[in-house]
Write an enzyme that holds these catalytic residues in place. Sequence first.
Site: not given
Ligand code: F6R
Length: 247
Positions: A67, A136, A138, A143
Amino acid sequence: MKVVMTRSYDELSRQAADRVIQEIRDRKAVNLGLATGSTPLGMYRDILIHHRKDPLPLSGVMTFNLDEYVGIPTENPNSFHAYMNKHLFSKLPVPRHRIHLPDGMAADLQKECRRYESLIRKSGGIDIQILGVGENGHIGFNEPGTPFNSRTHVVRLTASTRQANAKDFGSVDRVPERAITMGISTIMNARSIMLLASGIRKAKPMAQLLNPIEPTEAWPVTVLKHHPDVTVIMDRDAASMSSFYQK
Ligand code: F6R
């Protein structure tokens, strides 16, 4: 689903790095699906430590990130382009033209989503997709409520996700409102998936994934129950709400 529980974040990082290193060494060509965020930082660090001691064969490596924010130039330190450059590519010489992220500055975002999706397909698909998970549930920026059949698309970030990323931007109103993300179905097309989860904040989504309940779009991570080749690497805190966990 293979579940590995580690005693610490460092052990999680080492195991994840070992798996990626193995994939790079075992195959002439490997397409890696990469994630940003705090969870994979230790894994990137350990890949680089290994590469310094024993250089990896990188000519067959191609990478696709999950992303990117919309409207943040690549040179902005908060862009995922800049993150990848800082934590991996500035020290791991993957040929520039083989590194791919969605272009959040594209004039036509819908066209960019279609381009990214078809680039992945034409490149032979992703061999191993690294994932983190949001509190959550995702995955990527998909989301809760995102259809399981979604492809690369533009998303409006939820208040909780923007809040979780606010520290990088200084305040929550500076966090972009939109991002481009691989869709859930794009992620599910990867031949194998490695999900990393560390810390108590991840205990709830991991319980949704690991406890015997039906996959639900309310918890995007639960879609992984349908994938034939998933490895979960998590520490004890992230495992602590799952039914198999024993203190
Ligand atoms: C990152 C992404 C997100 C993260 C998720 C966890 O490219 O797509 O889904 O993997 O938000 O983030 P952290 O590792 O910072 O807890």
